[in-house]
Design a protein around this motif. Sequence first.
Motif, PDB file in Angstrom:
ATOM      1  N   LEU B 169       0.868 -40.047 -28.283  1.00 40.29           N
ATOM      2  CA  LEU B 169       1.600 -40.241 -27.029  1.00 40.29           C
ATOM      3  C   LEU B 169       2.854 -41.079 -27.268  1.00 40.29           C
ATOM      4  O   LEU B 169       3.049 -41.646 -28.339  1.00 40.29           O
ATOM      5  CB  LEU B 169       0.684 -40.907 -26.006  1.00 40.29           C
ATOM      6  CG  LEU B 169      -0.562 -40.084 -25.648  1.00 40.29           C
ATOM      7  CD1 LEU B 169      -1.511 -40.898 -24.770  1.00 40.29           C
ATOM      8  CD2 LEU B 169      -0.186 -38.772 -24.944  1.00 40.29           C
ATOM      9  N   LEU B 190      -5.742 -30.383 -20.391  1.00 36.09           N
ATOM     10  CA  LEU B 190      -4.557 -31.048 -20.951  1.00 36.09           C
ATOM     11  C   LEU B 190      -3.998 -30.278 -22.149  1.00 36.09           C
ATOM     12  O   LEU B 190      -2.803 -30.330 -22.425  1.00 36.09           O
ATOM     13  CB  LEU B 190      -4.883 -32.478 -21.368  1.00 36.09           C
ATOM     14  CG  LEU B 190      -5.310 -33.442 -20.258  1.00 36.09           C
ATOM     15  CD1 LEU B 190      -5.366 -34.864 -20.789  1.00 36.09           C
ATOM     16  CD2 LEU B 190      -4.341 -33.378 -19.079  1.00 36.09           C
ATOM     17  N   LEU B 193      -1.471 -28.016 -21.036  1.00 37.92           N
ATOM     18  CA  LEU B 193      -0.303 -28.730 -20.540  1.00 37.92           C
ATOM     19  C   LEU B 193       0.664 -29.013 -21.685  1.00 37.92           C
ATOM     20  O   LEU B 193       1.889 -28.955 -21.522  1.00 37.92           O
ATOM     21  CB  LEU B 193      -0.766 -30.036 -19.892  1.00 37.92           C
ATOM     22  CG  LEU B 193       0.129 -30.664 -18.839  1.00 37.92           C
ATOM     23  CD1 LEU B 193       0.425 -29.699 -17.709  1.00 37.92           C
ATOM     24  CD2 LEU B 193      -0.547 -31.907 -18.285  1.00 37.92           C
ATOM     25  N   GLY B 196       3.760 -25.429 -24.855  1.00 32.94           N
ATOM     26  CA  GLY B 196       4.978 -25.055 -24.132  1.00 32.94           C
ATOM     27  C   GLY B 196       5.709 -26.246 -23.531  1.00 32.94           C
ATOM     28  O   GLY B 196       6.692 -26.063 -22.818  1.00 32.94           O
ATOM     29  N   SER B 197       5.266 -27.470 -23.828  1.00 29.86           N
ATOM     30  CA  SER B 197       5.908 -28.636 -23.213  1.00 29.86           C
ATOM     31  C   SER B 197       7.099 -29.130 -24.034  1.00 29.86           C
ATOM     32  O   SER B 197       7.731 -30.123 -23.682  1.00 29.86           O
ATOM     33  CB  SER B 197       4.895 -29.757 -22.997  1.00 29.86           C
ATOM     34  OG  SER B 197       4.438 -30.255 -24.232  1.00 29.86           O
ATOM     35  N   THR B 200       8.075 -32.849 -24.908  1.00 26.18           N
ATOM     36  CA  THR B 200       8.458 -33.810 -23.870  1.00 26.18           C
ATOM     37  C   THR B 200       7.291 -34.661 -23.388  1.00 26.18           C
ATOM     38  O   THR B 200       7.491 -35.603 -22.632  1.00 26.18           O
ATOM     39  CB  THR B 200       9.055 -33.091 -22.638  1.00 26.18           C
ATOM     40  OG1 THR B 200       8.041 -32.237 -22.077  1.00 26.18           O
ATOM     41  CG2 THR B 200      10.270 -32.256 -23.010  1.00 26.18           C
ATOM     42  N   LEU B 201       6.070 -34.317 -23.796  1.00 30.11           N
ATOM     43  CA  LEU B 201       4.890 -35.045 -23.310  1.00 30.11           C
ATOM     44  C   LEU B 201       4.172 -35.820 -24.407  1.00 30.11           C
ATOM     45  O   LEU B 201       3.388 -36.727 -24.122  1.00 30.11           O
ATOM     46  CB  LEU B 201       3.892 -34.077 -22.665  1.00 30.11           C
ATOM     47  CG  LEU B 201       4.356 -33.283 -21.444  1.00 30.11           C
ATOM     48  CD1 LEU B 201       3.237 -32.379 -20.947  1.00 30.11           C
ATOM     49  CD2 LEU B 201       4.831 -34.205 -20.338  1.00 30.11           C
ATOM     50  N   ILE B 438       4.555 -35.212 -13.718  1.00 29.52           N
ATOM     51  CA  ILE B 438       3.663 -35.118 -14.879  1.00 29.52           C
ATOM     52  C   ILE B 438       4.353 -35.694 -16.112  1.00 29.52           C
ATOM     53  O   ILE B 438       3.751 -36.442 -16.887  1.00 29.52           O
ATOM     54  CB  ILE B 438       3.208 -33.662 -15.087  1.00 29.52           C
ATOM     55  CG1 ILE B 438       2.202 -33.307 -13.989  1.00 29.52           C
ATOM     56  CG2 ILE B 438       2.611 -33.452 -16.471  1.00 29.52           C
ATOM     57  CD1 ILE B 438       1.813 -31.857 -13.940  1.00 29.52           C
ATOM     58  N   LYS B 439       5.610 -35.359 -16.269  1.00 31.41           N
ATOM     59  CA  LYS B 439       6.391 -35.960 -17.364  1.00 31.41           C
ATOM     60  C   LYS B 439       6.306 -37.489 -17.292  1.00 31.41           C
ATOM     61  O   LYS B 439       6.100 -38.171 -18.298  1.00 31.41           O
ATOM     62  CB  LYS B 439       7.833 -35.477 -17.259  1.00 31.41           C
ATOM     63  CG  LYS B 439       8.866 -36.267 -18.039  1.00 31.41           C
ATOM     64  CD  LYS B 439       8.821 -35.996 -19.530  1.00 31.41           C
ATOM     65  CE  LYS B 439       9.992 -36.699 -20.247  1.00 31.41           C
ATOM     66  NZ  LYS B 439       9.878 -36.602 -21.703  1.00 31.41           N
ATOM     67  N   VAL B 441       3.986 -39.329 -16.053  1.00 33.38           N
ATOM     68  CA  VAL B 441       2.664 -39.821 -16.443  1.00 33.38           C
ATOM     69  C   VAL B 441       2.580 -40.015 -17.958  1.00 33.38           C
ATOM     70  O   VAL B 441       2.083 -41.028 -18.448  1.00 33.38           O
ATOM     71  CB  VAL B 441       1.560 -38.840 -15.986  1.00 33.38           C
ATOM     72  CG1 VAL B 441       0.236 -39.114 -16.696  1.00 33.38           C
ATOM     73  CG2 VAL B 441       1.383 -38.897 -14.474  1.00 33.38           C
ATOM     74  N   PHE B 442       3.083 -39.036 -18.688  1.00 34.12           N
ATOM     75  CA  PHE B 442       2.929 -39.073 -20.141  1.00 34.12           C
ATOM     76  C   PHE B 442       4.018 -39.889 -20.832  1.00 34.12           C
ATOM     77  O   PHE B 442       3.820 -40.396 -21.929  1.00 34.12           O
ATOM     78  CB  PHE B 442       2.930 -37.646 -20.704  1.00 34.12           C
ATOM     79  CG  PHE B 442       1.667 -36.907 -20.428  1.00 34.12           C
ATOM     80  CD1 PHE B 442       0.625 -36.935 -21.341  1.00 34.12           C
ATOM     81  CD2 PHE B 442       1.485 -36.195 -19.246  1.00 34.12           C
ATOM     82  CE1 PHE B 442      -0.552 -36.261 -21.099  1.00 34.12           C
ATOM     83  CE2 PHE B 442       0.307 -35.520 -18.986  1.00 34.12           C
ATOM     84  CZ  PHE B 442      -0.723 -35.557 -19.911  1.00 34.12           C
TER      85      PHE B 442
END
Lengths: 454, 454
Positions: B169, B190, B193, B196-197, B200-201, B438-439, B441-442
């Motif tokens: 993280l 998750l 999630l 494909g992110s 960014t996470l 959501i972004k 959060v991470f």
Amino acid sequence: MDLLAQLRAGLPDEAILTDPDVTGAYARDMAGFCDAGSPVAVVLPRTVEEVQHVMRTATALRVPVVPQGARTGLSGAANATDGCLVLSLVKMDRILEINPVDRTAVVEPGVINATLSRAVNEHGLYYPPDPSSWEECSIGGNIGTASGGLCCVKYGVTAEYVLGLDVVLADGRLLTTGRRTAKGVAGYDLTRLFVGSEGTLGVVVRAVLALKPQPPRQLALAAEFPSTAAACEAVCAIMAAGHTPSLLELMDRTCVRAVNDFARMGLPDTTEALLLAAFDTPDPTADLAALGALCTAAGATEVVPADTEAESEMLLQARRVTLHALERIRSATMIDDVCVPRSQLAAMLDGTAAIAEKYDLTIGVCAHAGDGNTHPTVCFDPADADESRRARASFDEIMALGLELGGTITGEHGVGVLKKEWLARELGPVGLELQRSIKQVFDPLGLLNPGKLF
Amino acid sequence: MDLLAQLRAGLPDEAILTDPDVTGAYARDMAGFCDAGSPVAVVLPRTVEEVQHVMRTATALRVPVVPQGARTGLSGAANATDGCLVLSLVKMDRILEINPVDRTAVVEPGVINATLSRAVNEHGLYYPPDPSSWEECSIGGNIGTASGGLCCVKYGVTAEYVLGLDVVLADGRLLTTGRRTAKGVAGYDLTRLFVGSEGTLGVVVRAVLALKPQPPRQLALAAEFPSTAAACEAVCAIMAAGHTPSLLELMDRTCVRAVNDFARMGLPDTTEALLLAAFDTPDPTADLAALGALCTAAGATEVVPADTEAESEMLLQARRVTLHALERIRSATMIDDVCVPRSQLAAMLDGTAAIAEKYDLTIGVCAHAGDGNTHPTVCFDPADADESRRARASFDEIMALGLELGGTITGEHGVGVLKKEWLARELGPVGLELQRSIKQVFDPLGLLNPGKLF
């Protein structure tokens, strides 16, 4: 009452139930060992706008909402909490579109799984997810719990068939996720976040589902084994050899005997484990012969391939009635849902047998063996306090064993209230914290299905 | 410099590059029309702990981090920003495990797609995702962009093969998501999630991948059509008839002629559209005959089935060199990635041709036709300001057309910087707001791949 008055402003009278004798019927799903409270009302909306009205009202008045499908779930995820509003989606049951070129269906959440299956069959299409409750369960519930079934070894779970969703958020806003296309990678995958979220993030009011072409009818085989270890060895050999059966199920001795007692099916009463396999390929007879040879090599004492569809159905019927048969052993059953890497299946079955012995209980195990997904079913008498305690303890110990073997506490039934204490153990502190933060993003007031999952 | 000193405390010297001549080589991926900045340094960790050290350091000093694979992406998602730390995962390239019984592989993110494919082949297994850069692209990059390829019409995209992830993280903590089992529904998904992110996470440092049994070698067919409409009609007929080809590709006239000019392949220069199809079934010859008949019924002027694997490969080679061939037309190309419901494929192709005419540009279209995923490739000369402007305008208009037809702005290449202004249009305000939350959060400090996706 303020809540009811406000609900009536956007819902027809018949869509609001308040008689406790009636609403009580909506209090729980099929899970045992799960508390359920009393809802203040049950609402049965028929349109997206009505669902939005319900959620706006609930948010304005801070009333918790329990979204609910057909209540066939096995984890208590649809159970009411005291003072909640039950939001039943069963009246939103229209199939809006079936498109054979795009291989998609657009449905409302209350459509019954079997209804959809039959409707798409008429177009030469196939909707694979087939939980054993498929004649009663709803697509919305299947999405909420990411349901599986017998088909998964070849076709995967519900999650694989959900392309896009319309979701009413806690505050009543409408969110559209995903796509109607075969592929798409625009932004984070919110669709998958909702699948399996058990009504804690939003209310699914429409789904775009992917369909498959209808395969040939499957042909099945049954193989008897002198031990569960030998049956598991066959499962591993079948998968390692590259077979893709449309079904690969295992029933232990307890299940086989229970089925014989229940339905006089003439299964081999002396077997230690029965393996059922099927192919829906162009030449199932040849594929079954190859699979049967692997069973024999692994020690099967008898291999019985079906010659006809009717014979196949008879073999599979044994598996389908297993839970009902086990329910006859004691007055209650508690069905677990631990999934392990399939290479650990034998260890899982052996360990479960040891747990049954330790707690002096009858635990029948059937398994979606091809997925490593076991359903140890603990038989007990709820009126017997000591047996109930032992049942609960064995249930927990089975989950611990699953985690120890690299598995998960739930392959397809979900967490609900039944396993929420176990979720933290599986996810670990970092995962749990992130999951809670995501819940917070979608439902900052904590009104959606409170007390479930976490 | 504080950053470098702190990085050196947990990384060997050779894992930190600072020479601008060297770090400049890590500044961008393969996307055109995308800005790239200058990194302050490039780090090349070899262990999870080193990645954690990098992220802890970056968080402590508030330095933005751009995670990077093999830089074969087509959306600028891996492009450096000024002053960032490029975190290249290419040195973490071990295949940790291949398990034929569980049909899983455990890999580090820097493993090259083709390396994994060949390694699992030796165990009789198959890792389907096959982006055209498969000889160079990394699994971590494939996960970051949810890559597709030619296989998708039968086997789906990368997302379908990611069972679980280890992710570092933003603050350096290690998160494990998902499972090693065939099924699992414990908590929010998750894993999906992260797929494909686009970095960014979090930073994917390990992946558990699902594998398929290796299918028979595919056999291909080529069919010539007098119009793209007729070719699309054939595609619809093929899918509606329940066929599941392992590949179903369309090349328009521009692509066919470009390939002939480039590679003298002797393709039918007068054709308006060429369809390539293949089956990896037990009897591909019979399946190709049935598919060929549908092509003929839709108006194909010639249908050429391959008799041998070598002939198949020759046919497919034409498709594989298409992008290189188009690159010869003008000094630059800009490849779009719009996916529409396959029933809208003809409208998408017609509309794209009209856009090419409107802007007086050469736009060659090849398409993963079975998925409705088109890759209109705009050929232009960057030195010609007016042509560049028209190229960019046509590119945007193609995306608008895709959305209008119920499609997505990106089927498999991702958003990156290239399409971030378009993401908002596709998601709508509610979806965009939730994605941003959501972004948050991470990555509350916004350090992970800033300026991408949104």
